[in-house]
Design a protein around this motif. Sequence first.
Motif, PDB file in Angstrom:
ATOM      1  N   PHE A 453       1.021  -1.020  -0.344  1.00 26.80           N
ATOM      2  CA  PHE A 453       0.079   0.073  -0.132  1.00 26.80           C
ATOM      3  C   PHE A 453       0.962   1.036   0.242  1.00 26.80           C
ATOM      4  CE2 PHE A 453      -1.695   3.761   2.048  1.00 26.80           C
ATOM      5  CZ  PHE A 453      -2.654   3.575   1.204  1.00 26.80           C
ATOM      6  N   THR A 454       0.666   1.916  -0.965  1.00 30.30           N
ATOM      7  CA  THR A 454       1.278   3.938  -1.194  1.00 30.30           C
ATOM      8  C   THR A 454       0.227   4.827  -1.469  1.00 30.30           C
ATOM      9  OG1 THR A 454       3.207   2.504  -1.712  1.00 30.30           O
ATOM     10  CG2 THR A 454       2.878   4.970  -1.568  1.00 30.30           C
ATOM     11  N   SER A 455       0.298   5.492   0.319  1.00 30.66           N
ATOM     12  CA  SER A 455      -0.614   6.541  -0.236  1.00 30.66           C
ATOM     13  C   SER A 455      -0.072   7.587  -0.955  1.00 30.66           C
ATOM     14  CB  SER A 455      -1.029   7.508   1.415  1.00 30.66           C
ATOM     15  OG  SER A 455       0.263   8.455   2.340  1.00 30.66           O
ATOM     16  N   ASP A 456      -1.431   8.950  -0.688  1.00 30.07           N
ATOM     17  CA  ASP A 456      -0.798   9.897  -1.295  1.00 30.07           C
ATOM     18  C   ASP A 456      -0.127  10.883  -0.432  1.00 30.07           C
ATOM     19  OD1 ASP A 456      -2.760   8.947  -4.216  1.00 30.07           O
ATOM     20  OD2 ASP A 456      -4.407  10.161  -3.098  1.00 30.07           O
ATOM     21  N   PRO A 457       0.452  12.329  -0.725  1.00 29.35           N
ATOM     22  CA  PRO A 457       0.676  13.096  -0.857  1.00 29.35           C
ATOM     23  C   PRO A 457       0.223  13.312   1.024  1.00 29.35           C
ATOM     24  CG  PRO A 457       1.612  13.450  -2.635  1.00 29.35           C
ATOM     25  CD  PRO A 457       0.254  12.384  -2.480  1.00 29.35           C
ATOM     26  N   LEU A 458       1.091  13.363   2.255  1.00 33.54           N
ATOM     27  CA  LEU A 458      -0.103  14.191   3.273  1.00 33.54           C
ATOM     28  C   LEU A 458      -0.268  15.400   3.009  1.00 33.54           C
ATOM     29  CD1 LEU A 458       1.337  11.979   6.353  1.00 33.54           C
ATOM     30  CD2 LEU A 458      -0.405  12.256   5.040  1.00 33.54           C
ATOM     31  N   PRO A 459      -0.805  16.239   3.542  1.00 31.83           N
ATOM     32  CA  PRO A 459      -1.067  17.588   3.730  1.00 31.83           C
ATOM     33  C   PRO A 459       0.071  18.692   3.397  1.00 31.83           C
ATOM     34  CG  PRO A 459      -2.363  16.599   4.772  1.00 31.83           C
ATOM     35  CD  PRO A 459      -1.915  15.539   4.245  1.00 31.83           C
ATOM     36  N   VAL A 460       0.016  19.293   3.251  1.00 31.49           N
ATOM     37  CA  VAL A 460       1.460  20.424   3.711  1.00 31.49           C
ATOM     38  C   VAL A 460       2.046  20.892   4.781  1.00 31.49           C
ATOM     39  CG1 VAL A 460       1.557  21.778   1.344  1.00 31.49           C
ATOM     40  CG2 VAL A 460      -0.323  22.461   3.082  1.00 31.49           C
ATOM     41  N   GLY A 461       0.363  20.297   6.077  1.00 29.02           N
ATOM     42  CA  GLY A 461       0.283  20.247   7.301  1.00 29.02           C
ATOM     43  C   GLY A 461       0.515  19.132   8.049  1.00 29.02           C
TER      44      GLY A 461
END
Length: 509
Positions: A453-461
């Motif tokens: 599993f690979t996620s989308d990038p986390l938000p800039v926060g």
Amino acid sequence: MCDDDHGNGTTRRALIVTGATAALTLGSVTFASGAATPASGAQETRTVRGTLPTGSPDYVYVPVEVPTGVAEIKVAYTYDRPSVPAGTQGNALDIGIFDQHGTDLGGRGFRGWSGGARTEFFIRVDDATPGYLPGPVRAGTWHVALGPYTVSPQGLSYELTITLTYGEPGVAPRPVYPPERAKGRGRAWYRGDCHLHSWYSDGRRTPAEIAALARAAGLDFINTSDHNTQSSHPHWATEAGDDLLIMLGEEVTTRNGHVVALGTEPGTFIDWRYRARDNRFGKYAREIRRAGGLVVPAHPHATCIGCAWKFGFGEADAVEVWNGPYTPDDEIALASWDATLVASVRENREWLPAMGNSDAHRDPDAIGLPQTVVLAEDLTREAIQDGIRAGHSYVAESKNLSLTFSASGGRAQHAGIGERLRVDADTPVTVRLEVAGAPRCTVRFVTDQGVLFTSDPLPVGGAGVVEWGTTAAYAAYVRAELRHEVAAGTVPGALAAFTNPIFLGAAGG
């Protein structure tokens, strides 16, 4: 060949092989010892010159006959550094000393080691050069230990200058060591860096500077790990406090890899003068544990000479997978460690936890990059070691990054990092990662089947929650990685954090 220049002419003396071919002992350096001891403050000096050829043994010992009445011994050395062709190793010569108790393995006679970090040192009862142990300079045969780390094709020519100062010995200070407990927060996650170097080996920072930087990095504990010497141990007590636990150790720096002795009893010395072929590492690994420490092979795939780990992991309590700023050799170490997890679940045997440390020596090396975050019952040496040994830990690049990693399934069962979720093979399992302080990082869940599993990038926060569903039949374990963004291509970005695994299924391990 070794030449001995006493100021009254030069005499040539033969090399004498003692024991295994890994060591040579030269002829003795003697000092005048008449009926009367020289006056207090009087000095005698001898100069020894010699040349070591390529293929020299790991250690060459120069015996020094020390008479009675000596208050201080001082040794200075130089060696040549001729030009060598590109790709050829030049000269590098380490140095240390053993007292009248001899050079036998185990270190009864050990009085200090500075490797190649210093060109001179002294020892007297009340003080010594960093890296060396103060104490009486008793009469008998001392040995200057030379370690030809690398030798150029032209050979390595060296010069030793040994000076004895006569007088009353003085008074030995009583050592004081840091406490084994800090205030703590009870059962909690504690941040630490267990691989650090001070000016007591080849570092450039004092204990006070290291402690200040550790606090600034948000660390709760550190472990001292100077190369091949315990001389720093009495110098950390004033730097410990309710907010910082200071454990004592050593980086045992052999020619076939380095191992961190983590959290040993104060004053513990672990010998390093052996290679993998000598079959001695098991003995010294057990010595580390008998002294209350953990055995942690360091930077196992580092490319520096003598740094790659060749002793195997059968005696290890944990392994240092991430060492300093993340580099390709850390990526190899991470993959190799993951392979040991796969073997462990297949063979239903114990697994080897991973950790990360800074290996900081000097500016600009950052203490706490990375840091191991350990779930421990309290901020004590024993509790931190228990957490590391159990794998109840994750590794993060800084104090700014924190995470919670868990797996749940079946009858409200729950497991955290380093634990086992005991469920049937086909029971649905939810893996959950909560993250803070990881802007634009990607989450990967790694299993015995690889990255599933690979996620989308986390938000800039930098905060987020990632969940993934699986079963024990599909994934025997799951561990999490946080990776920085990559500009292009499929190569994973540098690590921001990783966890030890959670195991899934009913089997033990």
